[in-house]
Design a protein around this motif. Structure first.
Motif, PDB file in Angstrom:
ATOM      1  N   THR A  19     126.001  64.326  18.433  1.00 48.73           N
ATOM      2  CA  THR A  19     125.984  63.717  17.096  1.00 48.73           C
ATOM      3  C   THR A  19     126.864  62.470  17.060  1.00 48.73           C
ATOM      4  O   THR A  19     126.473  61.428  16.517  1.00 48.73           O
ATOM      5  CB  THR A  19     126.461  64.723  16.043  1.00 48.73           C
ATOM      6  OG1 THR A  19     125.572  65.837  16.021  1.00 48.73           O
ATOM      7  CG2 THR A  19     126.489  64.086  14.666  1.00 48.73           C
ATOM      8  N   ILE A  20     128.053  62.568  17.644  1.00 48.29           N
ATOM      9  CA  ILE A  20     128.973  61.429  17.657  1.00 48.29           C
ATOM     10  C   ILE A  20     128.404  60.293  18.499  1.00 48.29           C
ATOM     11  O   ILE A  20     128.545  59.110  18.146  1.00 48.29           O
ATOM     12  CB  ILE A  20     130.359  61.861  18.158  1.00 48.29           C
ATOM     13  CG1 ILE A  20     131.018  62.782  17.127  1.00 48.29           C
ATOM     14  CG2 ILE A  20     131.255  60.646  18.422  1.00 48.29           C
ATOM     15  CD1 ILE A  20     132.345  63.363  17.566  1.00 48.29           C
ATOM     16  N   ALA A  21     127.729  60.624  19.591  1.00 47.76           N
ATOM     17  CA  ALA A  21     127.104  59.582  20.416  1.00 47.76           C
ATOM     18  C   ALA A  21     126.102  58.788  19.583  1.00 47.76           C
ATOM     19  O   ALA A  21     126.068  57.540  19.642  1.00 47.76           O
ATOM     20  CB  ALA A  21     126.417  60.208  21.626  1.00 47.76           C
ATOM     21  N   GLY A  22     125.298  59.493  18.801  1.00 43.12           N
ATOM     22  CA  GLY A  22     124.347  58.804  17.937  1.00 43.12           C
ATOM     23  C   GLY A  22     125.032  57.986  16.861  1.00 43.12           C
ATOM     24  O   GLY A  22     124.613  56.866  16.538  1.00 43.12           O
ATOM     25  N   ASP A  23     126.094  58.551  16.283  1.00 39.31           N
ATOM     26  CA  ASP A  23     126.853  57.828  15.257  1.00 39.31           C
ATOM     27  C   ASP A  23     127.419  56.519  15.804  1.00 39.31           C
ATOM     28  O   ASP A  23     127.325  55.465  15.161  1.00 39.31           O
ATOM     29  CB  ASP A  23     128.025  58.689  14.751  1.00 39.31           C
ATOM     30  CG  ASP A  23     127.585  59.861  13.895  1.00 39.31           C
ATOM     31  OD1 ASP A  23     126.412  59.884  13.470  1.00 39.31           O
ATOM     32  OD2 ASP A  23     128.420  60.755  13.650  1.00 39.31           O
ATOM     33  N   VAL A  24     128.046  56.613  16.975  1.00 38.90           N
ATOM     34  CA  VAL A  24     128.697  55.438  17.560  1.00 38.90           C
ATOM     35  C   VAL A  24     127.665  54.368  17.900  1.00 38.90           C
ATOM     36  O   VAL A  24     127.873  53.175  17.647  1.00 38.90           O
ATOM     37  CB  VAL A  24     129.508  55.841  18.809  1.00 38.90           C
ATOM     38  CG1 VAL A  24     130.015  54.599  19.555  1.00 38.90           C
ATOM     39  CG2 VAL A  24     130.688  56.717  18.417  1.00 38.90           C
ATOM     40  N   ALA A  25     126.531  54.773  18.468  1.00 41.67           N
ATOM     41  CA  ALA A  25     125.488  53.814  18.809  1.00 41.67           C
ATOM     42  C   ALA A  25     124.971  53.097  17.566  1.00 41.67           C
ATOM     43  O   ALA A  25     124.764  51.877  17.575  1.00 41.67           O
ATOM     44  CB  ALA A  25     124.347  54.520  19.534  1.00 41.67           C
ATOM     45  N   ALA A  26     124.773  53.858  16.490  1.00 38.27           N
ATOM     46  CA  ALA A  26     124.247  53.269  15.259  1.00 38.27           C
ATOM     47  C   ALA A  26     125.300  52.448  14.527  1.00 38.27           C
ATOM     48  O   ALA A  26     124.993  51.382  13.971  1.00 38.27           O
ATOM     49  CB  ALA A  26     123.726  54.379  14.344  1.00 38.27           C
TER      50      ALA A  26
END
Length: 232
Positions: A171-178
């Motif tokens: 989830t954090i990986a997606g957050d950071v990318a976005a």
């Protein structure tokens, strides 16, 4: 040595002796004064000072609480890195599991210190310590912070969550990318690598989806892990 990265029994014994003597013979106000003087003379000693304060607070949590109380509230008189390690010790020891949240809610340097504290919450460094749901919630919150000093400190820690809370890591990986775009893609690539290494069958589809959303259209991807992830 202090955070479990390198174990050297002789150095650990020596450190423990010094910390024991400090707790016994030096008042918290004197130690804090000495820490400030050291930092004034050597600003790049933030890490060394912070790690020593961490060891002292882990040795005697009441002493650590007094040290923290001596620091100014919203404008701490220790730099964020040193202060963050002191805050981390009180959290990890169980002396105050709300202290990181308190600093995070202060904003400014307090929030920066909180991000440093979160980055030290790795269970593999602290036997007996376990991450709580509140720890994971705060990690995600700080990873989405617009201040680069804050989210950058937390993202490396988030990578380690692949071993403890892989769904949160994803989830954090997606957050950071976005949220952070190109500035955070190298860190996202490392998180994805850790997730695939943990369970390729389970996490590869989600990682592929993340790559298609954020990596294939990115320009100037030249860091090792981003390129490696795309090749995979």
């Amino acid at each position: 040595v202090l955070l479990g990265r390198v174990r050297d029994p002789a150095r650990d014994t020596e450190l423990n002796q010094v910390v024991t003597e400090v707790v016994r013979d030096v008042t918290p106000s004197t130690l804090l004064k000495n820490a400030r003087e050291t930092l004034d003379a050597k600003p790049d000693a933030e890490g060394s000072v912070g790690r020593f304060l961490f060891a002292v607070a882990m040795k005697d949590v009441d002493y650590g609480k007094t040290l923290l109380a001596l620091c100014d509230g919203s404008e701490p008189n220790l730099p964020p890195y040193s202060l963050g390690l002191l805050v981390a010790a009180l959290h990890v020891s169980g002396a105050d599991r709300s202290v990181i949240r308190i600093f995070a809610d202060r904003g400014g340097r307090g929030r920066h210190a909180a991000s440093v504290a979160v980055s030290r919450l790795r269970p593999e460094w602290h036997p007996g310590f376990a991450l709580s749901p509140d720890d994971l919630k705060l990690t995600r919150e700080l990873a989405n912070d617009p201040d680069r000093r804050v989210w950058w400190s937390v993202v490396d820690f988030a990578r380690s969550l692949a071993s403890h809370a892989p769904d949160v890591c994803l989830t954090i990986a997606g957050d950071v990318a976005a949220r952070h775009g190109m500035d955070g893609l190298e860190q996202v690539a490392e998180m994805c690598r850790e997730l695939i290494g943990r369970d390729a069958t389970l996490y590869r589809p989600a990682v592929v989806d993340l790559v298609e959303k954020h990596f294939t259209s990115a320009t100037h991807l030249d860091d090792y892990w981003s390129v490696h992830l795309l090749v995979q």
